[in-house]
Structure formats: structure tokens, C-alpha cells
Design a protein around this motif. Structure first.
Motif, PDB file in Angstrom:
ATOM      1  N   CYS A 143      41.421  20.424  26.804  1.00 20.63           N
ATOM      2  CA  CYS A 143      41.281  21.606  27.644  1.00 20.63           C
ATOM      3  C   CYS A 143      42.292  21.596  28.792  1.00 20.63           C
ATOM      4  O   CYS A 143      42.845  20.565  29.150  1.00 20.63           O
ATOM      5  CB  CYS A 143      39.864  21.693  28.222  1.00 20.63           C
ATOM      6  N   TYR A 144      42.438  22.785  29.358  1.00 21.48           N
ATOM      7  CA  TYR A 144      43.379  22.991  30.462  1.00 21.48           C
ATOM      8  C   TYR A 144      42.691  23.794  31.553  1.00 21.48           C
ATOM      9  O   TYR A 144      41.898  24.695  31.280  1.00 21.48           O
ATOM     10  CB  TYR A 144      44.609  23.729  29.954  1.00 21.48           C
ATOM     11  N   SER A 145      43.018  23.428  32.816  1.00 21.23           N
ATOM     12  CA  SER A 145      42.482  24.186  33.941  1.00 21.23           C
ATOM     13  C   SER A 145      43.557  24.291  35.019  1.00 21.23           C
ATOM     14  O   SER A 145      44.296  23.339  35.267  1.00 21.23           O
ATOM     15  CB  SER A 145      41.237  23.497  34.515  1.00 21.23           C
ATOM     16  N   GLY A 146      43.593  25.430  35.663  1.00 20.16           N
ATOM     17  CA  GLY A 146      44.556  25.620  36.742  1.00 20.16           C
ATOM     18  C   GLY A 146      44.035  25.177  38.095  1.00 20.16           C
ATOM     19  O   GLY A 146      44.726  25.289  39.099  1.00 20.16           O
ATOM     20  N   THR A 147      42.793  24.688  38.113  1.00 20.25           N
ATOM     21  CA  THR A 147      42.212  24.222  39.376  1.00 20.25           C
ATOM     22  C   THR A 147      41.818  22.762  39.239  1.00 20.25           C
ATOM     23  O   THR A 147      41.825  22.201  38.151  1.00 20.25           O
ATOM     24  CB  THR A 147      40.981  25.066  39.751  1.00 20.25           C
TER      25      THR A 147
ATOM     26  N   LEU B 270      37.071  25.852  32.428  1.00 20.34           N
ATOM     27  CA  LEU B 270      38.183  25.413  31.589  1.00 20.34           C
ATOM     28  C   LEU B 270      38.606  26.568  30.708  1.00 20.34           C
ATOM     29  O   LEU B 270      37.781  27.168  30.014  1.00 20.34           O
ATOM     30  CB  LEU B 270      37.775  24.206  30.740  1.00 20.34           C
ATOM     31  N   THR B 271      39.896  26.916  30.726  1.00 24.48           N
ATOM     32  CA  THR B 271      40.373  28.063  29.962  1.00 24.48           C
ATOM     33  C   THR B 271      40.295  27.793  28.464  1.00 24.48           C
ATOM     34  O   THR B 271      40.303  26.650  28.011  1.00 24.48           O
ATOM     35  CB  THR B 271      41.823  28.397  30.359  1.00 24.48           C
ATOM     36  N   ALA B 272      40.222  28.872  27.717  1.00 23.08           N
ATOM     37  CA  ALA B 272      40.033  28.757  26.270  1.00 23.08           C
ATOM     38  C   ALA B 272      41.283  28.240  25.576  1.00 23.08           C
ATOM     39  O   ALA B 272      41.211  27.707  24.476  1.00 23.08           O
ATOM     40  CB  ALA B 272      39.628  30.099  25.672  1.00 23.08           C
ATOM     41  N   PHE B 273      42.444  28.378  26.175  1.00 21.98           N
ATOM     42  CA  PHE B 273      43.676  27.935  25.544  1.00 21.98           C
ATOM     43  C   PHE B 273      44.446  27.060  26.522  1.00 21.98           C
ATOM     44  O   PHE B 273      44.513  27.370  27.700  1.00 21.98           O
ATOM     45  CB  PHE B 273      44.539  29.126  25.134  1.00 21.98           C
TER      46      PHE B 273
END
Length: 1006
Positions: free
Chosen positions: A292-296, A305-308
């Protein structure tokens, strides 16, 4: 002698069977056993503990898998060697005129020489890494000005099975993008989606090309290319192909700062999914892994957590992303499709701290349905419940059988006694076979005669007692009292004396004269005497349960004992000097009040401390100090509302509790009145002067500051000492903000003391390399600390200065760094013969005892020790000389941070070091700053003329490295060469290549 009433017919009362009594008692035992079993299960926390174990196992599994994924990603993004090779080839082609940067990205033909030259490098790198693709895209223009649809020269290769051994003819590779001529020369097949060039698509800030290229292109000061490396934050597919992937791109930057494209690697999601086997998360195979990826930040209690890009290896639909709620440090909860899931999250470090994309956070998440994760704990709890239920049923059956068996012979005996009573004769009881019951039956026949004898003996004992005694026996139909019974109670004997009139008279006495009830249920009465004194009489009652129940009471004169007890209680509960409550009495009264908060309503706990008591005691003696305390206590008693609880806590401390008010304003009014009375009260001293009462106080409010007595007392005490430290003679309210700051400072100081006591520091080593050969010449020992509130060496030094513990830091640094250095040397992890640079405090030196200990412990290391001085204060020449003259010491000093403002020319002359370390502020950007170059050139001339060696520290890119070598420095240090580590790494290959090229060039020129 005594008075007896006429017997009245007995009233029938409710009776219980022996069967019921035995059965109820046995069932009570069973219930107690069941309750103990349930309580033990609850206190042992069987279910929660099993759940916690399941969560811990999940967290450990995800931690292990994250290490593998982390190594995969780190291996994939290690492209520095490839970019260096491509830059070298590009520079050579530019120098030869084979390509031109102005037209490089205009077509595949103009870029073909470069594409053909780098393709073997791309294939070699693809073979050496566990990646599914590698690509090179050329572009020399601002992407913000490039139109969508432009075709960019590129090479894009794929290997769909990177884990299999590669064939010699590269038959397992396919071109996704490459010029046709390059495809023919390389004899590599093309994929179904092959095209000769990549079509630029304006995707905003996303895609393979834009983030890494444009960030480097827009940067005014170019960092190392690896700092601009970027993982795609959304899945992508090659145009014409349906396989999703993520990619890592690095910009290509020439030495002059020109950005001319990107090189990168690809990881297909299908390949990554194979690396995250979900069946290892739980035996039910119901788990899922997600990348997963997160900008925060990932430290928040609620994470989105963003879907992509999401790589899900367990079949869980995560296209809408994840909303995680933190349960503890490693455990999260979320729901999806009305199903509860438990997740464990481990961050993945894909960017360095100074990289532009450091705020993009990646992580590996392990997910298991909560019902599956906690299934074992639920089964164990169900089994325990069944055990409790079976125990209860078995206990009921056993109790019934035992009660039936035991009650039968007793019931038979009871029937015979009832028959004898109806016949007005002594009972003739048959044997039951139970020894105790038969003994009881034989004793009944003799009971009547024994009762008469016992009554006679009792009366004689009462007459012989040293205190006056009286007694009574009360039955349902009659009452007997001694002649002096009612006289001792101060009332007339009822006429007629019946059970009802006796109870009425005793109730009237209890209503008018009850003093207290003892812990065992006896009643104490206060009886007024004709001479004005008070007599204390205690009534002890015993109820006899029999066929005909009765009640026996005994009166005793306890006046002497009560008066003595009152005297002891007064001395216990009241301070002799002030007459206020003692500490114990105050605590007892407050405990009762705080147990009933409705009585407190709005309340204030005031703690006060006399300001001048020590001065009076020291000047005039303790007798005058006692008078001062006594006057203060009298002032409290006279100027506080009725009901205020006042206490002298200790020598000069007082506690007051104001309670039962509607608001704080009402209490503040009373406090103002009290403060005014204190200020107005004064004592005349032996010298004739008057001294006003000066007292400092702190107030804690109920319920605003706290709801329990212990907390309010602590807060009031804190507020009082804050007042005493700032402005004595006043009263101040408790401030939670100031309290927390003081607590944090105290915690930091406790941790610092623990750090010194347990030596909780470690040391990393950063190599210092020769500017001529690249060989390791020395290592610098750098302190590392990791505690809850202390995380950096600068904090350690600040605390050491404030607490005067610089010597402890000096000793720990020398011994711990030396011990760690020797351990690494013995394991062959450090260059033999390399010097050890140790940071030392200029105005601190070891004691002779510690110097001798160091000599015994590190006799060989002394020969290679370099003492590094960072001068932030005036140099202590005596300390420096003591360091320089240690027997066996090499005598080598290094002046650190030269040019920073601390280490100036005077310090340079005073220290006469063997090494001068040029500060990072001068080295940073020296390749473009002529003033800095001139400063270093001057230092080089000065140092070399005096056999000193120059160290350039803080080198972070190739341009800085080349420039400081050209300027003549002797030694090199910086992140570009090798970072500090517990086990330091060798010199980075790009830096080594640069040193060798410069050495070769200088040798040829010579």
C-alpha cells in the motif's frame, strides 16, 4: 434476684426444614466454587491473552515478509552503477559528435547510437536483479511544455520470469519499446504490444517519466541522481498490453547538470503477488497481503491507504483503499462488506530522508478476518463455558442426594421431640445411628435442671464483678430482668413488664441516649447522672436460636474505658499545637467525602506553607516558631466557614478542603477572606517588632483538576511550590500545562541519568578515505542514542552542559567507542592500521585513575587514536596538555568544523593539530562557489607548509568530490563516499572511479 413477667402464648413463626438448610448450604458451596472458577478464568484473561498471541504472531509474520519485500525493492532501485555507466557512454558519444543533446529526443534515429550502446548494459542489469522489466526513456526538454502524443526514443525490455536461469540467447526477453533497427541487431523478440518509441501521455505528476525527470529538471541545485528516484504511485500498463506494474525511475544527469532522460525498472503486480504468499498468514488460508501507499504519515491512529498501487495476494477486494483504525502499536482494525478484519502494518523504507519524495510512504499490510484470527480463542472460551455448566449441574445433583440422606434421621428425631412436647413430658428419643445427633438427644433430658443451675451461677458472678452489671432474658412470651437493669439505664421499670413494654422502654432509651454502635453490634448509651456527670453503659445482646428462640442481654458500666478512648482519639485526630485535624484524621475525613462526590459539589483543596518559619526558628528559637504556627492555625479556624476541613499536614504545611459550594467564585470569595485575615494577623517578636503571617498556597479544583483526593493533593502541592518559586506570600491555581512541562523535563533528566548510569549509547563509524588512493585512512566514531525523550547527540550534550555531567560523556565516549572499535577490528570488519577519530570536549580531561584504566584496556589503540576537538567554548589549555601527554598516546589532534565560526585561527594556533577538518558549510556547493574554493586553497597552503593534513567532510556529490581533490585536500569524508554505520561500508564505486580517474590524470600530467 430479678423481675419476671408472665408468660404469654408464643406466636408461630416461619420455620425451615433441615433438608432445605443442608441443600441451600451445599448449593452455596457449589456456587462459590463455580464463581471462583469463573473468576480465575476472568482474572487470567485467557481469551484476551489468546487474542493477543494471535495478533503478535500476525505482526511477526508481516514483519518477516516485509523484510523480504524491502530487500526486493531496495535491490530493484539500486541503479547507481547503471546510471554511471550510461552517463559515461553518453558523454563519450557527445564528445565524439555521434549524438547531440539538442536533437537527442527528436527521433529514434538521432538517439540510436546511444540506445544501441546502452542496451547491453540494460540487459546485464535486468539479468542481475529480480525485476520483470527495465527501460530507458530519452528527453531533454521541459515536460510541462511537451505535448501529449509526442514520441520519445526509448528501450523497454521485459523478462516475465526473472527467477528462472536465463538462456544464453536471451530468448526469454521481449522488447516492449525499441527502434526496429535495434530489435534486429539484438535478435530479441518483440511483444504483441511492441512499438518503436514511447508515446508521451500528459498524466499530470504521475507516470514513469514525469515525477523523477521533472523534479530533477526543475531543481536549481542538483542533488545526486539517486535522490530523485521515484516509485510510481499508481499502477500502469504499457499501451497495448493489459499487465499491470509499478516502476522505479531515476533521472539521467550529466556532470554539467543536464537532465536528458530516465532509466528505471518495472515489477509486474503478478510477480509481486507471488512474493506475498497469503496462506502463510493463517492456517485457514483466509489472509491477505497488500502493498500500500499513503501520502501522509503512518504514525496516526487512523490511516487512509490509497487503493493504488495495491498488490493483494489474498483475493480481498481493496480497490476502494483501506481505512485502518489503530488498536495498538502493531495492530489495526477495519471493516469491509460487514466483515471485521485485523491488520498488521510495517512501513517500507524506499526513500532516504533528504529525498524529494520522502513524504510518500509505502507499507506492507497483512490482513486476516478477525473471526478466523481469533477462532481458537473463541473455541477455548466455549469449552470453558461448557466446563462451568457441567460443574454446576453435577453440583446440583450431588447436593440433592447428600441433603436427602442427611435430613432423614434428623427429621425422625424432630417428630419424636414434638410428640413429647405435646404430652408435656421429657422426651424419650430413639437413636439415629449418628453419634453427634444421639449425643444431642441424650442431653435434652437434662437441659431443664441444668438451666436452673446455670441461672443461679450467673447471678452470683454478676454480684462479684468489679463493675456494675445487669442483664435480661427475653422470650416471645416472657421477659426476665435483674433488679438494677432499668436503674442503670436511668428509667423506671415498666408496669406491667411484658415483652412488648420491655422492647418499648429499650427503644426509648436507644432513641434518646444512644452514643454509638460498636463494630460487633453492641450499643453504647450515655446516661446522665444526678451529679451532672455522664455514665457510659454498653449493652451486649446474644440471640439464642432454638425451638423457642430467646434473647439475652448484658449491661456493663464502661465509663472509664470510654473516657480513656476519647482522650486517645482526640490526641490521634487533632494536632496538639494548633487544634486542627492531624494528617491521619484529615485523610480519613476526605476519604469519606470523596466517596460521596455529591456532597463535594464544587470543591477546592488548598495546600499552604508558612514562608518565614525557618527564619523565626533560627533567629528566636523553636518556641516562637511554635507560637507562629499556633497563631496561623487559630487564624484558619476563625476565618473559614463551618464545615471547612482544616489540617496541619506537617511542620509548616497546612491543608484545607472547601466543599459543598455552587461555583468556584463562591470559594474564591472565601479564599480572599482567609488571605485577608492571614495578612492582617501578626505576631509580636521578642525584639518588639511585629511579623505578619506570610503563607504561600496552591489550589486544585474539584472536579476540574481531578476527581480523587490523591490527585488533587499532588496538584495542590505542585501549585504551591510553583508559587513559592515565583512570588511567595500568594495563592495560585494549579496549571496542567506547567505541570506537564515540568514532568517532561523531569522525565528527560531521569532518562539522561539512566543513560549515564547504564551507558545506553552506541557508536557508528564513518570511514575517512585517502584523496590519492581511495583507501581507508581512519574512522570517525559517532554517538547514537535512542530513548523516549532523548534521540540525538546534541540533546545529550545540552543536558550534560546543564547538569554539569560533561566528564561522564567524555569518559563514556572514549571507553565505549574504543571497545566497539576493537570488537570490529577483531572480527575483521575494519581496515587494519586505520586511525580512530574520537570527538572530545575541549575543556574536559580524564582523571588520572581513568587514564590509567584506559591505558590498561587499550594499550594498542592509543597509538592510533586521534582526539577530535569541536571548539564551542574557549579552549582549556591545561586540559589539552593533559590529553596530549597521556603515555602511549600518538599525540594526534584534529580540529573539527574549521570555518564554521567555532574553530577559528586562534584555536588553530593553540591546538597545533595534525588534522584540520574543513566544515561541511564550506564543502557544500564548493564546485560552483569561487569564494569557498579560495578559502580551502588558503587552508591547504597553510596546512601543507606545517605538515598538517586537510580533511574535507560532508561531501555529498561527485562535483564536490572532484573539486576538493583538485584543491589539494588529503582526506575525504561524506555520505557520497560512505555513510556512518554500525559496520561501515566500503567506498562507493562511483566515488572510487572518480578518485582513480583524477589520480590517473594527475599522473599523466606529471
Amino acid at each position: 434476684m430479678g423481675i419476671s413477667s408472665q408468660r404469654t402464648p408464643p406466636k408461630k413463626r416461619r420455620e425451615r426444614s433441615i433438608f432445605g438448610s443442608i441443600f441451600n448450604a451445599l448449593m452455596l458451596v457449589v456456587l462459590v466454587e463455580v464463581l471462583l472458577l469463573v473468576a480465575s478464568i476472568y482474572l487470567m484473561q485467557v481469551g484476551p491473552q489468546l487474542n493477543q498471541n494471535a495478533e503478535d504472531i500476525l505482526a511477526m509474520q508481516v514483519e518477516t515478509r516485509s523484510g523480504y519485500i524491502q530487500s526486493q525493492l531496495n535491490d530493484a532501485q539500486e541503479l547507481s552503477s547503471l546510471t554511471s555507466q550510461i552517463n559515461t557512454l553518453t558523454q563519450e558519444l557527445l564528445d565524439s559528435g555521434a549524438i547531440d543533446l539538442a536533437t537527442l529526443d527528436s527521433s529514434s534515429d538521432t538517439a540510436y547510437p546511444l540506445l544501441a550502446a546502452v542496451t547491453p548494459k540494460l540487459i546485464s542489469t535486468l539479468r542481475s536483479k529480480s525485476v520483470t522489466g527495465i527501460y530507458l526513456i530519452l528527453n531533454t526538454h521541459d515536460l510541462n511544455e511537451r505535448a501529449s502524443g509526442d514520441r520519445l526514443p526509448s528501450v523497454y525490455l521485459r523478462d516475465l520470469d526473472p527467477d528462472s536461469p536465463p538462456p544464453e540467447n536471451n530468448s526469454d526477453l521481449t522488447f516492449e519499446r525499441a527502434p526496429a533497427r535495434l530489435v534486429q541487431t539484438q535478435n530479441i523478440a518483440t511483444d504483441k504490444a511492441w512499438k518503436p518509441a514511447i508515446t508521451y501521455r500528459s498524466l499530470g505528476t504521475g507516470g514513469l517519466l514525469y515525477p523523477a525527470f521533472q523534479t530533477a529538471y526543475d531543481a536549481e541545485t542538483k542533488l545526486d541522481a539517486t535522490a530523485y528516484g521515484h516509485w510510481t504511485t499508481s499502477l500502469y500498463v504499457v499501451n497495448g498490453d493489459d499487465r499491470q506494474a509499478i516502476a522505479y525511475s531515476l533521472p539521467l544527469i550529466l556532470p554539467d547538470g543536464t537532465v536528458y532522460g530516465v532509466v528505471g525498472v518495472e515489477l509486474l503486480t503478478s510477480y509481486l503477488t507471488e512474493k506475498m504468499p497469503y496462506n502463510e498468514l493463517h492456517t485457514s488460508n483466509s489472509g491477505s497481503y497488500a502493498l500500500c501507499y499513503s501520502g501522509t504519515t503512518l504514525n496516526a491512529d487512523t490511516l487512509t491507504l490509497t487503493a493504488f498501487p495495491v498488490m493483494n495476494s489474498g483475493g480481498l477486494d481493496l480497490r476502494t483503499g483501506l481505512e485502518l483504525t489503530r488498536r495498538d502499536a502493531d495492530c489495526f482494525r477495519f471493516s469491509k462488506n460487514n466483515i471485521s478484519y485485523t491488520a498488521s502494518l510495517v512501513p517500507l523504507e524506499v526513500y532516504s530522508r533528504n529525498a524529494p519524495f520522502y513524504e510518500e510512504h509505502w507499507c506492507l499490510v497483512g490482513i486476516v478476518p478477525s473471526s478466523a484470527l481469533f477462532a481458537f480463542a473463541q473455541r477455548v472460551q466455549q469449552l470453558l463455558f461448557l466446563t462451568v455448566l457441567l460443574t454446576l449441574i453435577a453440583g446440583f445433583a450431588a447436593s440433592w442426594l447428600v441433603s436427602e440422606r442427611m435430613s432423614k434421621p434428623v427429621a425422625q428425631l424432630s417428630a419424636e421431640v414434638a410428640k413429647a412436647q405435646n404430652a408435656a413430658a421429657l422426651p424419650q428419643l430413639s437413636t439415629t445411628g449418628i453419634a453427634e445427633v444421639d449425643q444431642f438427644a441424650s442431653a435434652i433430658s437434662q437441659l431443664s435442671s441444668d438451666m436452673l443451675a446455670s441461672s443461679t451461677r450467673f447471678l452470683r458472678i454478676m454480684e462479684m464483678a468489679s463493675v456494675e452489671l445487669a442483664g435480661y432474658e427475653l422470650r416471645s412470651d416472657s421477659v426476665y430482668v435483674t433488679d438494677n437493669f432499668f436503674r442503670m439505664l436511668g428509667v423506671q421499670t415498666p408496669d406491667p413488664l411484658t415483652p412488648s413494654s420491655f422492647r418499648a422502654a429499650l427503644s426509648a432509651v436507644a432513641h434518646s441516649s444512644l452514643y454509638r454502635t460498636t463494630s460487633i453490634g453492641s450499643s453504647v448509651f450515655t446516661i446522665a447522672q444526678p451529679d451532672g456527670n455522664v455514665q457510659y453503659i454498653v449493652l451486649r445482646v446474644t440471640r439464642i436460636v432454638a425451638q423457642t428462640p430467646s434473647e439475652v442481654g448484658l449491661l456493663e458500666d464502661v465509663t472509664s474505658a470510654i473516657l480513656e478512648q476519647q482522650r486517645i482519639e482526640h490526641e490521634r485526630d487533632y494536632d496538639i499545637l494548633t487544634g486542627l485535624y492531624s494528617r491521619q484524621a484529615f485523610n480519613r475525613v476526605c476519604a469519606d467525602l470523596f466517596a460521596h462526590p455529591d456532597r463535594l459539589r464544587c470543591a477546592a483543596l488548598l495546600m499552604m506553607d508558612l514562608d518565614n518559619l525557618k527564619h523565626i526558628n533560627d533567629t528566636y528559637g523553636h518556641d516562637w516558631g511554635d507560637q507562629y504556627i499556633r497563631q496561623t492555625g487559630q487564624c484558619f479556624a476563625a476565618n473559614t466557614p463551618k464545615g471547612t476541613v482544616c489540617s496541619r499536614l506537617s511542620g509548616d504545611e497546612f491543608l484545607l478542603l472547601f466543599y459543598g459550594y455552587d461555583s468556584q467564585d463562591a470559594i474564591r470569595k472565601e479564599l480572599s477572606t482567609l488571605n485577608g485575615a492571614l495578612r492582617a494577623s501578626c505576631a509580636t517578636l521578642p525584639n518588639g517588632k511585629t511579623l505578619n503571617i506570610s503563607i504561600s498556597g496552591g489550589v486544585a479544583w474539584f472536579p476540574e483538576d481531578g476527581t480523587d483526593f490523591k490527585t488533587l493533593k499532588k496538584y495542590a502541592d505542585f501549585a504551591m511550590y510553583q508559587v513559592k518559586q515565583s512570588h511567595k506570600g500568594h495563592t495560585g491555581d494549579f496549571d496542567i500545562g506547567v505541570y506537564h512541562r515540568e514532568e517532561y523535563a523531569a522525565q528527560t533528566q531521569r532518562e539522561f541519568e539512566q543513560l549515564l548510569r547504564e551507558e545506553l549509547v552506541t557508536y557508528y563509524f564513518q570511514p575517512i578515505f585517502s584523496a590519492h588512493s581511495g583507501r581507508v585512512a581512519a574512522y570517525e566514531a559517532l554517538m547514537r542514542v535512542n530513548m523516549p525523550t532523548i534521540t540525538s547527540p546534541s540533546q545529550v550534550m545540552t543536558l550534560a552542559h546543564e547538569l554539569d555531567r560533561l566528564y561522564d560523556i567524555e569518559r563514556i565516549t572514549l571507553f565505549k567507542s574504543g571497545e566497539t572499535y576493537e570488537q570490529l577490528q577483531q572480527k575483521g570488519l575494519l581496515q587494519k592500521g586505520a586511525f580512530l577519530f574520537v570527538n572530545s570536549i575541549a575543556n574536559v580531561s580524564l582523571t588520572p585513575a581513568d587514564v590509567a584504566k584506559y591505558q590498561r584496556r587499550f594499550p594498542e589503540l592509543l597509538k592510533y587514536l586521534v582526539v577530535e576537538i569541536t571548539e564551542q567554548e574557549d579552549l582549556d589549555r591545561d586540559s589539552l596538555e593533559r590529553k596530549r601527554n597521556v603515555p602511549g598516546f600518538s599525540g594526534s589532534f584534529a580540529l573539527d568544523d574549521y570555518g564554521s565560526g567555532y574553530s577559528n585561527e586562534l584555536n588553530l594556533l593553540a591546538l597545533a593539530p595534525r588534522y584540520i577538518k574543513i566544515d561541511i558549510s564550506i564543502v557544500r556547493g564548493i564546485d560552483t562557489d569561487r569564494d569557498k574554493q579560495q578559502i580551502v586553497s588558503n587552508i591547504v597552503d597553510y596546512a601543507h607548509a606545517r605538515s598538517m593534513q586537510l580533511i574535507a567532510e560532508g561531501i555529498e556529490n561527485d562535483a564536490e568530490l572532484r573539486k576538493v581533490i583538485d584543491l589539494g585536500v588529503d582526506l575525504l569524508q561524506g555520505f557520497y563516499l560512505s555513510r556512518p554505520a554500525a559496520v561501515p561500508a566500503p567506498l562507493a564505486q562511483p566515488a572510487l572511479d572518480t578518485i582513480r580517474r583524477i589520480h590517473t590524470r594527475n599522473s599523466s600530467a606529471g
